[in-house]
Design a protein around this motif. Structure first.
Motif, PDB file in Angstrom:
ATOM      1  N   UNK A 376       0.844  -1.201   0.000  1.00 42.49           N
ATOM      2  CA  UNK A 376       0.000   0.000   0.000  1.00 42.49           C
ATOM      3  C   UNK A 376       0.868   1.235   0.000  1.00 42.49           C
ATOM      4  N   UNK A 377       0.318   2.310  -0.491  1.00 47.99           N
ATOM      5  CA  UNK A 377       1.062   3.572  -0.540  1.00 47.99           C
ATOM      6  C   UNK A 377       0.124   4.713  -0.155  1.00 47.99           C
ATOM      7  N   UNK A 378       0.693   5.809   0.300  1.00 48.47           N
ATOM      8  CA  UNK A 378      -0.050   7.064   0.361  1.00 48.47           C
ATOM      9  C   UNK A 378       0.930   8.205   0.164  1.00 48.47           C
ATOM     10  N   UNK A 379       0.398   9.315  -0.286  1.00 49.17           N
ATOM     11  CA  UNK A 379       1.231  10.494  -0.515  1.00 49.17           C
ATOM     12  C   UNK A 379       0.542  11.703   0.134  1.00 49.17           C
ATOM     13  N   UNK A 380       1.197  12.834   0.060  1.00 52.17           N
ATOM     14  CA  UNK A 380       0.582  14.039   0.610  1.00 52.17           C
ATOM     15  C   UNK A 380      -0.715  14.386  -0.130  1.00 52.17           C
ATOM     16  N   UNK A 381      -0.896  13.867  -1.355  1.00 51.44           N
ATOM     17  CA  UNK A 381      -2.187  14.106  -2.027  1.00 51.44           C
ATOM     18  C   UNK A 381      -3.302  13.400  -1.266  1.00 51.44           C
ATOM     19  N   UNK A 382      -2.987  12.238  -0.687  1.00 53.71           N
ATOM     20  CA  UNK A 382      -4.006  11.507   0.070  1.00 53.71           C
ATOM     21  C   UNK A 382      -4.209  12.095   1.462  1.00 53.71           C
ATOM     22  N   UNK A 383      -3.128  12.680   2.019  1.00 52.98           N
ATOM     23  CA  UNK A 383      -3.241  13.147   3.405  1.00 52.98           C
ATOM     24  C   UNK A 383      -3.630  14.620   3.487  1.00 52.98           C
ATOM     25  N   UNK A 384      -3.610  15.289   2.350  1.00 59.15           N
ATOM     26  CA  UNK A 384      -3.966  16.709   2.359  1.00 59.15           C
ATOM     27  C   UNK A 384      -2.776  17.598   2.671  1.00 59.15           C
ATOM     28  N   UNK A 385      -2.175  17.426   3.822  1.00 54.49           N
ATOM     29  CA  UNK A 385      -1.021  18.266   4.185  1.00 54.49           C
ATOM     30  C   UNK A 385       0.153  17.380   4.575  1.00 54.49           C
ATOM     31  N   UNK A 386       1.341  17.985   4.614  1.00 55.87           N
ATOM     32  CA  UNK A 386       2.519  17.211   5.027  1.00 55.87           C
ATOM     33  C   UNK A 386       2.452  16.907   6.527  1.00 55.87           C
ATOM     34  N   UNK A 387       1.788  17.772   7.307  1.00 56.16           N
ATOM     35  CA  UNK A 387       1.667  17.498   8.754  1.00 56.16           C
ATOM     36  C   UNK A 387       0.926  16.178   8.963  1.00 56.16           C
ATOM     37  N   UNK A 388      -0.165  16.026   8.209  1.00 57.81           N
ATOM     38  CA  UNK A 388      -0.960  14.794   8.365  1.00 57.81           C
ATOM     39  C   UNK A 388      -0.150  13.597   7.849  1.00 57.81           C
ATOM     40  N   UNK A 389       0.572  13.817   6.754  1.00 54.52           N
ATOM     41  CA  UNK A 389       1.439  12.740   6.234  1.00 54.52           C
ATOM     42  C   UNK A 389       2.377  12.253   7.341  1.00 54.52           C
ATOM     43  N   UNK A 390       3.055  13.201   8.006  1.00 55.05           N
ATOM     44  CA  UNK A 390       4.029  12.804   9.032  1.00 55.05           C
ATOM     45  C   UNK A 390       3.360  12.227  10.270  1.00 55.05           C
ATOM     46  N   UNK A 391       2.151  12.665  10.540  1.00 57.71           N
ATOM     47  CA  UNK A 391       1.428  12.078  11.675  1.00 57.71           C
ATOM     48  C   UNK A 391       1.103  10.617  11.368  1.00 57.71           C
ATOM     49  N   UNK A 392       0.705  10.343  10.112  1.00 61.58           N
ATOM     50  CA  UNK A 392       0.404   8.965   9.700  1.00 61.58           C
ATOM     51  C   UNK A 392       1.657   8.108   9.801  1.00 61.58           C
ATOM     52  N   UNK A 393       2.780   8.674   9.370  1.00 61.91           N
ATOM     53  CA  UNK A 393       4.074   7.969   9.460  1.00 61.91           C
ATOM     54  C   UNK A 393       4.429   7.700  10.923  1.00 61.91           C
ATOM     55  N   UNK A 394       4.181   8.707  11.747  1.00 61.78           N
ATOM     56  CA  UNK A 394       4.512   8.568  13.165  1.00 61.78           C
ATOM     57  C   UNK A 394       3.706   7.422  13.798  1.00 61.78           C
ATOM     58  N   UNK A 395       2.421   7.389  13.478  1.00 59.54           N
ATOM     59  CA  UNK A 395       1.597   6.299  14.035  1.00 59.54           C
ATOM     60  C   UNK A 395       2.161   4.938  13.607  1.00 59.54           C
ATOM     61  N   UNK A 396       2.543   4.857  12.342  1.00 57.76           N
ATOM     62  CA  UNK A 396       3.145   3.611  11.842  1.00 57.76           C
ATOM     63  C   UNK A 396       4.372   3.254  12.701  1.00 57.76           C
ATOM     64  N   UNK A 397       5.194   4.262  12.921  1.00 63.54           N
ATOM     65  CA  UNK A 397       6.426   4.126  13.699  1.00 63.54           C
ATOM     66  C   UNK A 397       6.183   3.511  15.074  1.00 63.54           C
ATOM     67  N   UNK A 398       5.083   3.936  15.703  1.00 64.35           N
ATOM     68  CA  UNK A 398       4.827   3.494  17.082  1.00 64.35           C
ATOM     69  C   UNK A 398       4.509   1.994  17.166  1.00 64.35           C
ATOM     70  N   UNK A 399       4.236   1.342  16.028  1.00 62.47           N
ATOM     71  CA  UNK A 399       3.861  -0.084  16.054  1.00 62.47           C
ATOM     72  C   UNK A 399       5.039  -1.012  15.732  1.00 62.47           C
ATOM     73  N   UNK A 400       6.234  -0.459  15.578  1.00 64.75           N
ATOM     74  CA  UNK A 400       7.345  -1.283  15.077  1.00 64.75           C
ATOM     75  C   UNK A 400       7.644  -2.526  15.919  1.00 64.75           C
ATOM     76  N   UNK A 401       7.665  -2.368  17.243  1.00 60.54           N
ATOM     77  CA  UNK A 401       8.015  -3.557  18.040  1.00 60.54           C
ATOM     78  C   UNK A 401       6.900  -4.599  17.940  1.00 60.54           C
TER      79      UNK A 401
END
Ligand SMILES: Cc1cc2nc3c(=O)[nH]c(=O)nc-3n(C[C@H](O)[C@H](O)[C@H](O)COP(=O)(O)OP(=O)(O)OC[C@H]3O[C@@H](n4cnc5c(N)ncnc54)[C@H](O)[C@@H]3O)c2cc1C
Length: 654
Positions: A376-401
């Motif tokens: 799956x992929x998403x870009x800033x076009x899907x998230x609207x803003x880069x802030x939301x993009x990075x928030x989505x990335x951050x949430x992903x990050x929190x699940x790594x372990x």
């Protein structure tokens, strides 16, 4: 046994001899054809591949000496000794020249010596033109159509792996012969080796090692050429090409002190896609990489080897039960927990081109395992803003372990696609031993977080009941062959996720990387030692890892050397400096590393380095084997005209 002085006298006499002898083309006596090929079938218990049973023996070396005596009269003793073994306990020293023999310098072997060497090898000594030489008029194989074919396929790894000298990161060869569409210009050998031994037997490898050791030649080993620092290249080198050591033998009931069960014995030229197909045929699973053309038993296992199955079974090096190797003295050794166990430990993770030329490995075959895979992929076009993009990335990050502990291998990329615009791609989320429902439940908490941000990810997962069918469509062939870029990597440990502050610090650093225009590739996975496997020399940092992260810097064609250095430094010390600062004491993965990695001994091997160095000194006191940042290589460097870290120059003592 020959003492140091005696040996030096012999080599000294031999060098004088070969300099005094006429060159091959004017020599009237051809080396006897009965010398060809020099190999003897040795008695064995059936556990070796046919090519491993063809060896150079002391008896054979004596016959070579007699033959040369008849043909070459007085010079035979010195000449015969040029191909002989040494005793590892003797204090032999090669020429005291500061540099390895370099094309046509005073210690370079002359025509007669090459001619005898060629004869001993049968038809296996190759004089190889650069892969893209058909694009240039200064070689005698100019071919415009083939050049166009090369230019359009240069990013395909199949092209390079089947070529005796080509490497997949041509920057490190010096990029002296790229396939250009247009005016044929000057193509040089650059960092490509001078001669190649196309090894199909142990005898070929022994001859090459003995020859290189005696003549102070630089020796390189090429398997597929995947190494990101072009470690299978070397200007003026003799190369051992292992590509055709392709044996695969299924062992339905392998038995050793540590393991009883199914296994494969695999030649060192076998590639991932070949062993995966063989494992599938026998309904079992072998732990290999995601990259389909990577050499399974060469640099991959020697470097540790991460795998889509790594979060469950650990590293590829952990699966090894035995290895066959030709060491720097020219001897063929079997290694395992029972035999030459120190060398066995070192060969599993201690790096390629260091302790010997591996001819085969025996690895465990695990039971058939299914997997669910999604992309799956998403870009800033899907998230609207880069802030939301990075928030989505951050949430992903929190699940790594959680993802890694569940057994997943999440292979993802993030990079800028425009001003304040970003791309995230998961290609793929590989969930071994998980049904589709288990895969979906694992991702669900993150998907709910994304939904809260207004991002609806369409995840279409597929379940496969075996690894081969899951792996094949999920990891398409990756692009190689680009000469304008470099990579670096870091193994981020689990403790970074232990509290929010540490996790946030790490995340911010990766975000900065992408915002500053560097590429980011991540493998969210773990590689703990499975309780059924045994300790080896792979980087201890792997055992703590939940993220193997890679960054890369690229530059435009025509960028000046100075600018390349500046850009490279901005990656090595700027971006990577930040990565190191938030992961103190961690390491980097040798197989996918920065060619300018600072404190590389610690980064690649951590606390294992000192032991590895003593094993290197025991098995290769002559430093026959060298490649950039290999154990024991600190006393050597390649002197390049540009000052760039390529293989295009003589190898000299520091
Ligand atoms: C497209 C791509 C995909 C990749 N995918 C993965 C992956 O999924 N997992 C992973 O862990 N890594 C991966 N890698 C990294 C890869 O494992 C390393 O580059 C590895 O060193 C390649 O080994 P090779 O033998 O194929 O290549 P080569 O470049 O031919 O050799 C690499 C090094 O090993 C030495 N060597 C090779 N054969 C022998 C031998 N028989 N005896 C002694 N030394 C030897 C060479 O001299 C050289 O120093 C990938 C790399 C690329 C470019």
């Amino acid at each position: 046994m020959v003492n140091a002085r005696g040996f030096l006298a012999t080599v000294g006499a031999a060098s004088k001899l070969v300099q005094a002898l006429p060159a091959d083309d004017s020599f009237t006596t051809t080396p006897p054809s009965s010398l060809s090929p020099a190999a003897e079938q040795i008695a064995h218990d059936g556990s070796l591949f046919p090519g491993e049973t063809l060896q150079l023996t002391p008896g054979l070396l004596n016959s070579i000496a007699s033959e040369l005596h008849e043909q070459l009269d007085d010079h035979h003793d010195a000449l015969a000794s040029l191909f002989s073994f040494v005793d590892a306990s003797s204090e032999m020293k090669r020429s005291d020249s500061n540099c390895r023999a370099y094309i046509d310098n005073e210690i370079w072997p002359n025509g007669l010596v090459w001619s005898i060497f060629k004869r001993l090898l049968g038809k296996s000594l190759l004089d190889v033109a650069p892969i893209a030489s058909p694009c240039y008029s200064n070689w005698d194989n100019y071919d415009e159509d083939y050049c166009s074919y090369l230019a359009s396929n240069f990013t395909n790894s199949h092209l390079h792996m089947d070529h005796p000298t080509s490497v997949m990161s041509p920057f490190y060869q010096g990029a002296t012969c790229m396939p250009i569409d247009g005016e044929p210009a000057n193509c040089t050998l650059g960092g490509f080796p001078y001669y190649v031994v196309n090894a199909t037997s142990v005898a070929h490898i022994q001859l090459a090692i003995n020859f290189a050791r005696t003549f102070n030649m630089r020796l390189v080993i090429k398997n597929t050429g995947h190494d990101f620092a072009g470690k299978s290249a070397g200007a003026g080198a003799l190369s051992i090409w292992t590509h055709y050591l392709k044996g695969i033998s299924y062992l339905s009931n392998y038995n050793s002190s540590t393991y009883t069960g199914k296994a494969f014995k695999i030649g060192s030229g076998v590639q991932s896609y070949e062993i995966y197909a063989a494992a599938d045929e026998h309904d079992v699973t072998v732990i290999g990489g995601e990259g389909e053309t990577v050499g399974f038993a060469g640099g991959y296992i020697a470097g540790g080897g991460h795998s889509p199955l790594g979060s469950i079974y650990g590293l590829a090096a952990d699966q090894v039960l035995a290895m066959e190797v030709v060491t720097a003295d020219g001897k063929f050794l079997s290694t395992s927990e029972e035999k030459n166990s120190d060398l066995f430990w070192a060969l599993r993770g201690g790096g390629g081109s260091t302790f010997g030329v591996v001819t085969s490995v025996t690895v465990k075959a695990w039971p058939k395992i299914g997997a669910t895979v999604s992309s799956f992929t998403f870009t800033t076009s899907d998230t609207g803003t880069s802030e939301v993009f990075w928030q989505a990335m951050y949430y992903f990050w929190t699940h790594f372990t959680t993802f890694a502990d569940a057994g997943a291998y999440a292979y993802f990329r993030a990079y800028a696609i425009g001003e304040d615009e970003y791309y995230f791609g998961m290609t793929p989320f590989f969930a071994p031993n998980m049904s589709k429902d288990e895969h979906d439940s694992l991702l669900e908490p993150w998907l709910l977080e994304l939904a809260d941000l207004g991002i609806e990810l369409d995840i279409n997962a597929t379940y496969y009941d075996n690894y081969y069918d899951a792996w094949q469509p999920s990891f398409p062939l990756e692009t190689v062959g680009l000469d304008a870029g470099r990579i670096a990597s870091r193994l981020f440990p689990r403790n970074r996720w232990e509290n929010e502050t540490l996790m946030n610090e790490t995340f911010v650093v990766i975000k900065n990387t992408t915002e500053n225009g560097f590429y980011f590739t991540g493998f969210n996975m773990k590689a703990e030692l499975h309780p059924d496997n045994t300790e080896n020399s792979a980087n201890p940092a792997w055992r703590e890892t939940v993220l193997h992260a890679i960054t890369a810097v690229a530059w435009a064609d025509g960028t000046s050397t100075d600018d390349i250095k500046t850009l490279s430094d901005s990656m090595t010390y700027g971006c990577m400096g930040q990565w190191r600062a938030v992961s103190p004491g961690a390491g980097s993965y040798l197989g996918e590393a920065d060619s300018s990695e600072p404190d590389w001994q610690q980064s690649f091997w951590g606390t294992n380095y000192d032991k590895l160095l003593s094993i290197k000194q025991k098995y290769d006191p002559y430093n026959v084997f060298y490649a950039l940042h290999t154990v024991g290589s600190e006393g050597w460097e390649v002197e390049t005209e540009t000052g760039l870290p390529t293989q295009n120059g003589p190898l000299c003592r520091v």
